[in-house]
Each structure stands twice: as C-alpha cells, then as structure tokens.
Write a protein that holds these residues in place. Structure first.
Motif, PDB file in Angstrom:
ATOM      1  N   LEU A   5       0.724  -1.308   0.002  1.00  7.82           N
ATOM      2  CA  LEU A   5       0.115   0.208  -0.041  1.00  7.82           C
ATOM      3  C   LEU A   5       1.032   0.806   0.097  1.00  7.82           C
ATOM      4  CD1 LEU A   5      -2.907   1.140   0.427  1.00  7.82           C
ATOM      5  CD2 LEU A   5      -2.223   1.059   2.908  1.00  7.82           C
ATOM      6  N   ALA A   7       1.015   4.990   0.180  1.00  3.34           N
ATOM      7  CA  ALA A   7      -0.049   6.247   1.666  1.00  3.34           C
ATOM      8  C   ALA A   7       0.838   7.690   0.940  1.00  3.34           C
ATOM      9  CB  ALA A   7      -0.530   5.453   2.651  1.00  3.34           C
ATOM     10  N   SER A  16      -1.851   7.261   7.204  1.00  2.91           N
ATOM     11  CA  SER A  16      -1.347   6.324   6.602  1.00  2.91           C
ATOM     12  C   SER A  16      -2.484   5.337   7.092  1.00  2.91           C
ATOM     13  CB  SER A  16       0.491   5.890   6.703  1.00  2.91           C
ATOM     14  OG  SER A  16      -0.094   5.904   7.496  1.00  2.91           O
ATOM     15  N   GLN A  19      -6.112   4.796   5.963  1.00  2.00           N
ATOM     16  CA  GLN A  19      -6.131   4.717   4.850  1.00  2.00           C
ATOM     17  C   GLN A  19      -5.641   3.054   4.149  1.00  2.00           C
ATOM     18  OE1 GLN A  19      -3.546   7.125   1.460  1.00  2.00           O
ATOM     19  NE2 GLN A  19      -3.558   8.534   2.655  1.00  2.00           N
ATOM     20  N   LYS A  20      -4.442   2.594   4.892  1.00  2.00           N
ATOM     21  CA  LYS A  20      -4.102   0.872   5.321  1.00  2.00           C
ATOM     22  C   LYS A  20      -5.741   0.331   6.025  1.00  2.00           C
ATOM     23  CE  LYS A  20      -1.514  -2.635   7.370  1.00  2.00           C
ATOM     24  NZ  LYS A  20      -2.284  -3.533   8.438  1.00  2.00           N
ATOM     25  N   ALA A  23      -8.187   0.449   3.193  1.00  2.00           N
ATOM     26  CA  ALA A  23      -8.183  -0.260   2.062  1.00  2.00           C
ATOM     27  C   ALA A  23      -8.087  -2.199   2.454  1.00  2.00           C
ATOM     28  CB  ALA A  23      -6.299  -0.855   2.474  1.00  2.00           C
ATOM     29  N   GLU A  24      -8.044  -2.400   3.910  1.00  2.00           N
ATOM     30  CA  GLU A  24      -8.347  -3.777   4.817  1.00  2.00           C
ATOM     31  C   GLU A  24      -9.527  -4.467   4.697  1.00  2.00           C
ATOM     32  OE1 GLU A  24      -4.439  -4.287   7.177  1.00  2.00           O
ATOM     33  OE2 GLU A  24      -6.068  -3.734   8.131  1.00  2.00           O
ATOM     34  N   ILE A  30      -2.545  -6.184   2.851  1.00  2.00           N
ATOM     35  CA  ILE A  30      -1.288  -5.182   2.592  1.00  2.00           C
ATOM     36  C   ILE A  30      -0.190  -5.925   3.635  1.00  2.00           C
ATOM     37  CG2 ILE A  30      -0.227  -3.277   2.910  1.00  2.00           C
ATOM     38  CD1 ILE A  30      -3.131  -3.692   1.334  1.00  2.00           C
ATOM     39  N   ARG A  32       2.472  -4.276   3.380  1.00  2.00           N
ATOM     40  CA  ARG A  32       3.687  -3.642   3.210  1.00  2.00           C
ATOM     41  C   ARG A  32       2.694  -2.699   3.108  1.00  2.00           C
ATOM     42  NH1 ARG A  32       9.946  -3.698   2.392  1.00  2.00           N
ATOM     43  NH2 ARG A  32      10.233  -1.941   3.370  1.00  2.00           N
ATOM     44  N   VAL A  33       3.615  -1.286   3.863  1.00  2.00           N
ATOM     45  CA  VAL A  33       2.877   0.188   4.047  1.00  2.00           C
ATOM     46  C   VAL A  33       4.278   1.340   3.876  1.00  2.00           C
ATOM     47  CG1 VAL A  33       1.871   2.208   4.819  1.00  2.00           C
ATOM     48  CG2 VAL A  33       1.063  -0.324   5.264  1.00  2.00           C
ATOM     49  N   ARG A  68      -4.932   4.490  -2.065  1.00  2.00           N
ATOM     50  CA  ARG A  68      -6.467   3.994  -1.630  1.00  2.00           C
ATOM     51  C   ARG A  68      -7.856   4.806  -2.932  1.00  2.00           C
ATOM     52  NH1 ARG A  68      -9.361   9.009  -0.392  1.00  2.00           N
ATOM     53  NH2 ARG A  68      -7.789   9.930  -0.347  1.00  2.00           N
TER      54      ARG A  68
END
Length: 209
Positions: A5, A7, A16, A19-20, A23-24, A30, A32-33, A68
């Motif tokens: 991901l 961000a 971030s 945003q994670k 997404a989940e 995910i 890794r961010v 995102r």
C-alpha cells in the motif's frame, strides 16, 4: 508476490494508518505500507518523493501496488498517467481502494487496452481538476475571511479541515452521502453542505481557524 500500500499523506489529509484500515476493510491483504508524509500531490512529482522512489526498487513483476485512489499517486494529469504506465510496463498491477479499479499492463487486447487507458486518463484528469477546485475554494475562503475580519464569525463548523478534505475526497468516489456521513460521524446535511456549498464551507473554516 507482494501487495504494497502506498500512502501519500499531506499535512491536512488522512493518515497512513487510516488508509491502511480503509484498504483492509475493502478486502485487501496488505503486506507492507510505504508512506510519504507531508508531501503535496500537486507540487511534488511521484518520482521525486523519497518513499515513492523506494517503490521502484521494492516492486517486482506480478506485485500489486494499492492506493486509496489515484490522487495518492499525484494530482497532476501527466504525472499520474506517466507513473501508472511506468509501473504497468514493469509488470506491476495497480489497484485502487475507492471504486476497486485494476490497471494491469499484461493485456494484449486492443479494446481492453483502450478502455484501460481511457479510464486512467479520466481518473488522472479528475484528480487534477479536484485539486484545482479545492485550491480555488481555499483562496476564496481566505479572501472572504479577510474581508470579514472583525465581524461576527457565524456558527462554527462541526468538523475540522482534515474531515472537510476527507469528505471532498470521498465525494469523488462511489460512496453515497449517507455512507460518507456515517464514516466521518457527520450528519447528511453537513456532507451535503460540503458538496453543494464548498466555497462557503471553506470560508467558514478559514474564519474559525
């Protein structure tokens, strides 16, 4: 194959972590961010951001890059389209949380490629247009606030600028007004005011900042 991901977090934007989580919630797993903090999507090209540059070393053919929405890659038409095309050329699949779009460079069918490229162009243009509209609204709000100096400020908005920007972003997606209101703990009327009276809301926020 890994799913990363990316961000981009401006000083008045979503975190971030948020945003994670978004997404989940949408079903992405995910691994890794990678995040660029405090970076403008208007003035700083994707390839010029410290963490974004790392992505080109980290990603391998078949990997998935999740954002995102395309405005996380940038808010400039040429920058966004060039970035997505460059990633696809390396065999990277680009996916968005909002609208669940997938941009894959592996297709050979000319019609599918035409549809894909048209969608990329449309989304990139929308990201730039939104950025320009927001900038104009901010300028109008600041000018209005200066003109009202020393006057009655009116009712203070029930949300801050971060929520205001997040709602503007969400309105560009497929979420309904009711869904956006629930997500940001606002009334439907508040979301409708942001949508239909952006400049006036911006002016109110500027007066109370």
């Amino acid at each position: 194959m890994q799913t990363i991901l990316y961000a981009r977090v401006s000083t008045q934007d979503q975190t971030s972590i948020h945003q994670k989580a978004q997404a989940e919630k949408a079903g992405f797993k995910i691994d890794r961010v990678v995040a660029d903090e405090g970076v403008s999507g208007v003035s700083v090209a994707f390839a010029d951001r410290p963490e974004a540059r790392r992505l080109f070393d980290m990603l391998r053919p078949g990997d998935v890059l999740v954002v995102r929405w395309v405005d996380r890659l940038g808010r400039n038409y040429d920058d966004v389209t060039n970035t997505i095309r460059s990633l696809m050329a390396q065999g990277i699949i680009v996916r968005t949380v909002i609208n669940n779009f997938t941009f894959d460079g592996s297709t050979k069918d000319p019609v599918q490629k035409a549809v894909r490229d048209s969608l990329i162009a449309f989304m990139a243009a929308t990201a730039q247009a939104q950025a320009e509209a927001t900038k104009e609204a901010q300028k109008a709000g600041i000018a209005h606030a200066k003109g009202q100096e020393g006057k009655y400020l009116g009712r203070k908005p029930s949300y801050d600028r971060q929520t205001f920007n997040a709602v503007l972003d969400a309105l560009q997606g497929s979420a309904t007004v009711s869904e956006i209101a629930r997500t940001h703990n606002l009334s439907r009327q508040a979301v409708l005011r942001i949508r239909d009276n952006t400049e006036q809301v911006e002016a109110a926020l500027a007066k109370w900042s």
